[in-house]
Design a protein around this motif. Structure first.
Motif, PDB file in Angstrom:
ATOM      1  N   THR A  98       0.829  -1.200   0.000  1.00 13.09           N
ATOM      2  CA  THR A  98       0.000   0.000   0.000  1.00 13.09           C
ATOM      3  C   THR A  98       0.864   1.250   0.000  1.00 13.09           C
ATOM      4  O   THR A  98       0.646   2.187  -0.775  1.00 13.09           O
ATOM      5  CB  THR A  98      -0.936   0.010   1.221  1.00 13.09           C
ATOM      6  OG1 THR A  98      -1.784  -1.133   1.161  1.00 13.09           O
ATOM      7  CG2 THR A  98      -1.781   1.269   1.248  1.00 13.09           C
ATOM      8  N   ALA A 123      -5.279   5.528  -0.641  1.00  9.50           N
ATOM      9  CA  ALA A 123      -5.272   4.065  -0.761  1.00  9.50           C
ATOM     10  C   ALA A 123      -6.350   3.497   0.144  1.00  9.50           C
ATOM     11  O   ALA A 123      -6.433   3.854   1.324  1.00  9.50           O
ATOM     12  CB  ALA A 123      -3.906   3.517  -0.363  1.00  9.50           C
ATOM     13  N   PHE A 132      -6.457   2.300  -5.400  1.00 14.07           N
ATOM     14  CA  PHE A 132      -5.902   3.636  -5.279  1.00 14.07           C
ATOM     15  C   PHE A 132      -6.734   4.649  -6.053  1.00 14.07           C
ATOM     16  O   PHE A 132      -7.160   4.397  -7.181  1.00 14.07           O
ATOM     17  CB  PHE A 132      -4.463   3.668  -5.794  1.00 14.07           C
ATOM     18  CG  PHE A 132      -3.540   2.764  -5.030  1.00 14.07           C
ATOM     19  CD1 PHE A 132      -2.851   3.223  -3.919  1.00 14.07           C
ATOM     20  CD2 PHE A 132      -3.375   1.434  -5.409  1.00 14.07           C
ATOM     21  CE1 PHE A 132      -2.008   2.397  -3.217  1.00 14.07           C
ATOM     22  CE2 PHE A 132      -2.527   0.589  -4.698  1.00 14.07           C
ATOM     23  CZ  PHE A 132      -1.849   1.067  -3.603  1.00 14.07           C
TER      24      PHE A 132
END
Length: 310
Positions: A217, A267, A300
């Motif tokens: 991430t 994210a 995202f």
């Protein structure tokens, strides 16, 4: 102890400074150690200095220490941008006497990239100063400064000369104008051995044990942010992961100091959460930015627009 702000020194300076009108691509790192082109699409240049949390923190079992926020600033470009507009840095943006470092007598125009891990006691500053000038600042403290005793020589690591406060709660690595530091921060001191932390930053710059290698991430946020005059990346809520559709991590990059060409990356835990946000992006960003464009790539969401101070 905290890294202190210090009074101005009369130190020797290198005769030339970085060109204040150069572009990011042409600013190939005034330090001589690295260059902005040493980054990659996967790891933009500012992130190449960041070590994995497990390499620097005292405990790797605390969820809050799996992540740490960071900020990167191109001091020289910010100085040129503000000068061209007849303004200057805000008082809280610099250290005492308008310097780009709390100990060194270095103006923003003589400093390149600064990377700081917010509240964690990790710092990197690329400067146009000679190494002997930097070393002198740490080894010849003035009576009026918080550095009451000269830093001790601790040896070398990968060509960096290492120095530390007598009680070793502040360690500095110096090479080719780059100043790498690990110190006790205002927050509860989560760093382990300060010398080991400095060495971990050096290793990260050499491609070993990087922060971006530890979490998919984080790597996705950093890659999408790229490189700008200022880059900030935040961490999930302290105590665990995001919930209720909130972002798991986020970051912002600006290619100019105050407005224009800003990027925001969010994210999410799931693709569904990202899709829902992208379809109806209700956020502080959307209320304070103009001419926004929103796109989604898996988990995202990237927002491009014109950013104004909140």
């Amino acid at each position: 102890m905290q890294q202190p702000s210090c009074t101005r020194r009369a130190l020797l300076r290198r005769g030339t400074t970085a060109a204040t009108t150069a572009t990011l691509a042409s600013l190939a790192g005034c330090s001589g150690v690295g260059s902005i082109i040493d980054g990659s699409p996967d790891v933009p240049y500012p992130a190449t200095w960041l070590p994995a949390p497990g390499r620097v923190f005292a405990s790797d079992t605390d969820p809050a220490q799996r992540w740490y926020p960071f900020r990167a600033r191109r001091f020289d470009e910010l100085a040129a941008y503000l000068h061209d507009r007849g303004t200057s840095f805000e008082s809280g943006a610099l250290y005492r006497d308008g310097n780009a470092h709390p100990v060194l007598d270095v103006e923003p125009s003589q400093a390149g990239m600064e990377i700081r891990a917010g509240g964690r006691g990790l710092s990197v500053l690329e400067t146009a100063l000679l190494d002997d000038t930097i070393i002198e600042a740490f080894q010849t403290p003035e009576s009026s400064e918080p550095i009451q005793e000269p830093f001790d020589r601790l040896g070398e690591y990968e060509g960096y000369r290492l120095f530390g406060a007598p009680d070793t709660d502040w360690v500095v690595g110096i090479k080719a104008g780059v100043v790498i530091e690990a110190f006790a921060s205002m927050a509860p001191d989560s760093l382990g051995d300060k010398r080991a932390a400095v060495e971990a930053i050096i290793d990260a710059r050499d491609g070993e044990g990087r922060y971006t290698d530890t979490d998919e991430t984080l790597a996705g946020v950093v890659r999408r942010l790229g490189t700008g005059m200022t880059v900030r990346a935040g961490s999930p809520p302290v105590g665990g992961d995001a919930s209720d559709g909130d972002p798991a991590a986020s970051g912002t990059a600006r290619t100019s100091a105050e407005t224009e060409n800003a990027t925001r990356v969010l994210a999410f835990e799931t693709r569904a959460d990202a899709e829902a946000f992208a379809a109806d992006p209700q956020s502080d960003v959307m209320r304070t930015w103009d001419e926004t464009a929103v796109s989604r790539d898996g988990r995202f969401v990237t927002i491009l627009g014109t950013s104004h101070p909140a």
